[in-house]
Motif scaffolding. Sequence first.
Motif: not given
Lengths: 301, 519
Positions: B444-470
């Motif tokens: 998590i940074t001030d410019y956006g949030v990155a999810v480790n590609p090894a965790r596609p499950d968490l990527l879905e969670c971050a999308k649901a949270a409407k985070l600025p994904l990068k």
Amino acid sequence: MINNPNLNRLRRSMMFLNAQKPGLIKDPYIYKPDSIMLDLEDAVAENQKDAARYSLYHALKEIDYHGVERVVRINGLETAHWKEDIRVCVAGHCDSIRISKCESAADVIAVEEEMKKAEEEFGVPHGEILIMAALESTKGVLNALEICQASPLLFGIALSGGDYTKDLQTTISGTGVEFAWARGQMINAARCAGKQCFDTVFTNLDDMEGFRRETEMIKMMGFDGKSIVNPRQIAVCHEVFTPTEKQIIQAEKIVKEVDEKKAMGIGVFTVDGKMIDIAFYPGAKRTIELAKAAGVYEGDL
Amino acid sequence: MINAVGRDIPEKVLKDLNMKPFAGTYARNGEEYTKAAPKVRAWMDPKESKMVESIADVVKKCNIKDGMTISFHHHFREGDYIVNMVMEEIHKLGVKDLTICASSLGKAHNPIVPMIEDGTITNIQSSGVRGQIGEAISTGKLKGYAIMRSHGGRVRAIESGDVHIDVAFIGAPTCDCYGNMRAVGGKSDCGVLSYAYVDAQYADKVVAITDTLVPYPNIPASISQVNVDYVVVVDEIGNPAKIATGAAKPTTDVRKIMMAEYCTQFVINTPYFKDGFSYQTGVGGASIASTISLGKIMKERGIKMGLGLGGIAGPMCELLEQGLIEKIVDTQDFDLKAIESISTNPNHIEITGSEYANPMNKGAYVNQLDFVILASLEVDTHFNCNVVVDSNGMVTGAQGGHPDTAAGAKCTIVIAPLLQGRTPAICTDVTTVTTPGETVDVVITDYGVAVNPARPDLLECAKAAKLPLKTIEELRDMAYAITGEPEPIKFGDRVVGVIEARDGTIIDVVRQIKDYEWD
């Protein structure tokens, strides 16, 4: 006629930043204010004006502000600085210039003339840089309408409460009573001339409830946004000025129904039990436009 | 030899230290081994006293000789007086080639630098170092290697016999005449003695040093008399003002609050956020802010935390008091509020460093974590973190529980501003790997949030949270677009430090700093 899409852009929050502070101006866009106001005036000491201009120029040239409007507050026309300030604004190609202590239409025209010279010097097409005027004196507030009508480049006026209360020979009370007339006068003038209108800053950062109350009040008065002094104020400001989901749904219904009923030749009808006619149409349209500009509209209008 | 995080570990280092290159976080899972054991001197005669007059006397009684290993704990943080007092007396004996095995060392220990320079101390093993000791290591003044271990890794190293402690000096806020030590009640309360427990169990000689001798028996004891040889009373074991600070005011820095808000939004959008979840966080501004904002949502939704783990500060204790946490399980206290809480609240419990994080016991608390919120000096595009070496190449931080909790938690979140001053925190390759990217899930940074590609499950969670994904590469590119790509730090050839992975393998090395030369 100026054809600049920035004229009517969303300006719920306009955040002051000292143009001389690299830590402040390097990335304020991460907080997502609608506009930033890079300050060459009061935040910068008299003997630091050159250094601030230098810093401002490089910021404008080198930093990608990701679509946040870059307004520059220049020094007042009574100072020795304002002409050089305008040159640097144009050379750096900011989005808008905020005139400090504006008192008359003549002040606006003087700024516009100086801008034209600089635009020629730096090859910037006329009309790309807009103007706003800060009204900071009783005279300025009294002349609100002529100021609003002074230039097609001028998108709006803003109340500057600190200097204004001094001129009134009073102080900021927190009740808003000292600003009541100025706010009323200014929003009337702005709307009459088809311009935007912005409220003064709220400086007590620890009183977020007071800030919210004041923002809600000026929103209700018709204002388009508020000058702010800290990113902590952005969220509240946007919350107040962004239509709620309920308001958006209501506006959507009105727009759709009016369009439909008009085609059927019906003038008055009800939506959710409330009588609606064509008079509600512009307001509902504005709500949808505001929701779109704020990035919260998910409908199909 | 290239290890599992792509770092080249020189053969000489592997041979000198008899260590293996890092082969993956869980490579040694299931391995069987026999624990080490200390040499014990029996205390049968009840007339014999454990009390010794002074530190000078006790270092003589312990028969400290060249080449021995001496240990210390860091519960007094930057307020510690023990290390300097003890080392001063040892120095007077003229002993050489000592190994200091500390749970951590800080700026408070700058006075031991001359002992590094004169060869009294030739090896350092610690979670990390700051200040002048770091400079001494990075500029090649330490004759041997500095080995940096996580808190869990240190316990493993001691229990497995990778390091054998000859004498442990344990500062105790209160102690009785027979060596029962407690962390509360004295002049220099530190709340817990978690990291010193293993020293007491595995060192041949154990010395308790206190400034508050209390009547026998001092129980319940954090460290029991059965493991203690000598007790010394001194005027002051530490500076209370630097051991525990007053309550830090919650940050008003919008940048930190924003990152905290991203963190909270992410946490509550994962399936792990449910009644009884377990959680650990640090004491940085953003971490504290995320604990506070998470607390609000727990209250709103009636969700309780089952376990709050690790180093503890006031905001976690407040959640405990509000009934939003069932148990706080504590290994270190960062402020007065935490110390007060562990002294008075029966649901706030001290555990040992082994229970906390040892990767090779029969299961540590970190393995039961749902969330850990961490900070990092650098994170790279492989999600590797560096928490030890600064942007000048200087050793100046500590692993602490970073790699332990990252390996244990189901969801490891690292909060870092995109830029640390002029330096990108998100980069192509970290200067030094301290925590492997395979254990880091979300950045998590001030410019956006990155999810480790090894965790596609968490990527879905971050999308649901409407985070600025990068993507992590996008974050790096944004950082480099602002600062430019930093030139690599110029190091010399000599390896001065080793970053030990928690399982005892080498994850990276630290080389001697090269003086800057103008091209």
